[in-house]
Enzyme design. Sequence first.
Site, PDB file in Angstrom:
ATOM      1  N   GLN A  29     -17.836 -34.183 -20.255  1.00  0.00           N
ATOM      2  CA  GLN A  29     -16.881 -34.608 -19.223  1.00  0.00           C
ATOM      3  C   GLN A  29     -16.548 -33.417 -18.318  1.00  0.00           C
ATOM      4  O   GLN A  29     -16.185 -32.343 -18.796  1.00  0.00           O
ATOM      5  CB  GLN A  29     -15.607 -35.144 -19.907  1.00  0.00           C
ATOM      6  CG  GLN A  29     -14.579 -35.707 -18.948  1.00  0.00           C
ATOM      7  CD  GLN A  29     -15.059 -36.971 -18.229  1.00  0.00           C
ATOM      8  OE1 GLN A  29     -15.625 -37.863 -18.827  1.00  0.00           O
ATOM      9  NE2 GLN A  29     -14.835 -37.031 -16.928  1.00  0.00           N
TER      10      GLN A  29
ATOM     11  N   LYS B 255     -14.175 -44.590 -21.997  1.00  0.00           N
ATOM     12  CA  LYS B 255     -15.587 -44.589 -22.391  1.00  0.00           C
ATOM     13  C   LYS B 255     -15.723 -44.884 -23.888  1.00  0.00           C
ATOM     14  O   LYS B 255     -16.579 -45.670 -24.306  1.00  0.00           O
ATOM     15  CB  LYS B 255     -16.224 -43.236 -22.031  1.00  0.00           C
ATOM     16  CG  LYS B 255     -16.387 -43.060 -20.519  1.00  0.00           C
ATOM     17  CD  LYS B 255     -16.724 -41.637 -20.096  1.00  0.00           C
ATOM     18  CE  LYS B 255     -16.764 -41.562 -18.560  1.00  0.00           C
ATOM     19  NZ  LYS B 255     -16.979 -40.212 -18.032  1.00  0.00           N
TER      20      LYS B 255
ATOM     21  N   ASP C 256     -25.646 -39.261 -18.118  1.00  0.00           N
ATOM     22  CA  ASP C 256     -25.051 -39.164 -16.779  1.00  0.00           C
ATOM     23  C   ASP C 256     -26.122 -39.080 -15.700  1.00  0.00           C
ATOM     24  O   ASP C 256     -25.823 -39.244 -14.512  1.00  0.00           O
ATOM     25  CB  ASP C 256     -24.161 -37.910 -16.695  1.00  0.00           C
ATOM     26  CG  ASP C 256     -22.693 -38.223 -16.954  1.00  0.00           C
ATOM     27  OD1 ASP C 256     -22.287 -39.373 -16.732  1.00  0.00           O
ATOM     28  OD2 ASP C 256     -21.968 -37.301 -17.380  1.00  0.00           O
TER      29      ASP C 256
END
Length: 311
Positions: free
Chosen positions: A97, A53, A120
């Site tokens: 995460q 990422k 997200d």
Amino acid sequence: MPATILDGNKIAAEIRAEAADAVKAMSSAGLRPGLAVVLVGNNPASEIYVRGKVKSCEEVGIYSEKHTPSQNVTTDELLALVADLNRRNEIDGILVQLPLPPQVDSKKVLLAVDPAKDVDGFHPTNVGFLSTQRPGLIPCTPAGIMEMLQRSGIKIAGSEAVVIGRSDIVGKPMAMLLLNANATVTVCHSKTRDLAEVCRRADILVAAIGRAGMVTRGFVKPGAAVIDVGMNRVTDPAEFARLFAGNAKREETFRTKGSVLVGDVHPEVAEIAGAITPVPGGVGPLTIAMLMSNTVKAAKMRRGNFTAAAD
Ligand code: NAP
């Protein structure tokens, strides 16, 4: 006729290039988009994902920073970090995460992320925006699948779509996106009766199960578009043989590495599907590309000047 292979790497490159153009324009107006990634502890899989990422941010021109609290961090410490990131104007996206360590209240931490920075798309506010068709941030994997279907010219409106899996991350938002695009949607799960029969109705079949090669030929209507979200590592030789016997390239990988990556769809499905995503190289690359695109979208929606992206 063998299926058209839907090339996730190619479509992801297009999406990244579009994000890079937008970042360039915004940066020259003094509004460079920024992403903060929170990586707790030393989970090797999470470290790989986060590295990918951050690298992608560099390629696209997005400012990124990584926060790495230790494995024994408390919920309160993470909440304080999230509050600080929420406050900082140059941070447009916050990605925590998962998984978080067991002592941390993950739901509480995710709920603390400002919905406007929730790249997200997991926050209930964004889930609500999606289900009521308002502009918001959409989970990256299903958003990437929609891009793939649309950019590949696969007809969605009026089609029968079947989604196997009902997770908050993939299955449910996927079903909602297909419904919003006027497909007739059926969602299947572990209690669905006659799964193969239900799946055979699908013009678009999305498999997000987490079971190697479970979707076999008998699940698929000839000519259907089959989207394979699964990422499963196969190490058992018998299971490998069920999936890849006679495939010289995969046999070589299995011999040298002792494992292969396989989706939820059996490779034999490529013989009857109209279009299919490979694993690897299908849905996976789109997920990170959409994270870039979501960060740009979050920056546009939150930081004025640029009209809110309604797409
Ligand atoms: P998940 O949370 O474990 O959900 C799996 C879903 O599959 C559940 O709804 C479950 O039903 C259903 N299921 C399990 N066994 C089934 C069966 N025998 N028949 C019918 N349905 C069954 O998984 P997820 O997070 O959605 O991920 C699914 C897969 O996608 C995994 O392989 C994951 O690694 C992969 N993934 C890939 C990407 C990517 O970027 N490529 C991103 C995210 C996830 P119940 O609800 O009834 O338990």
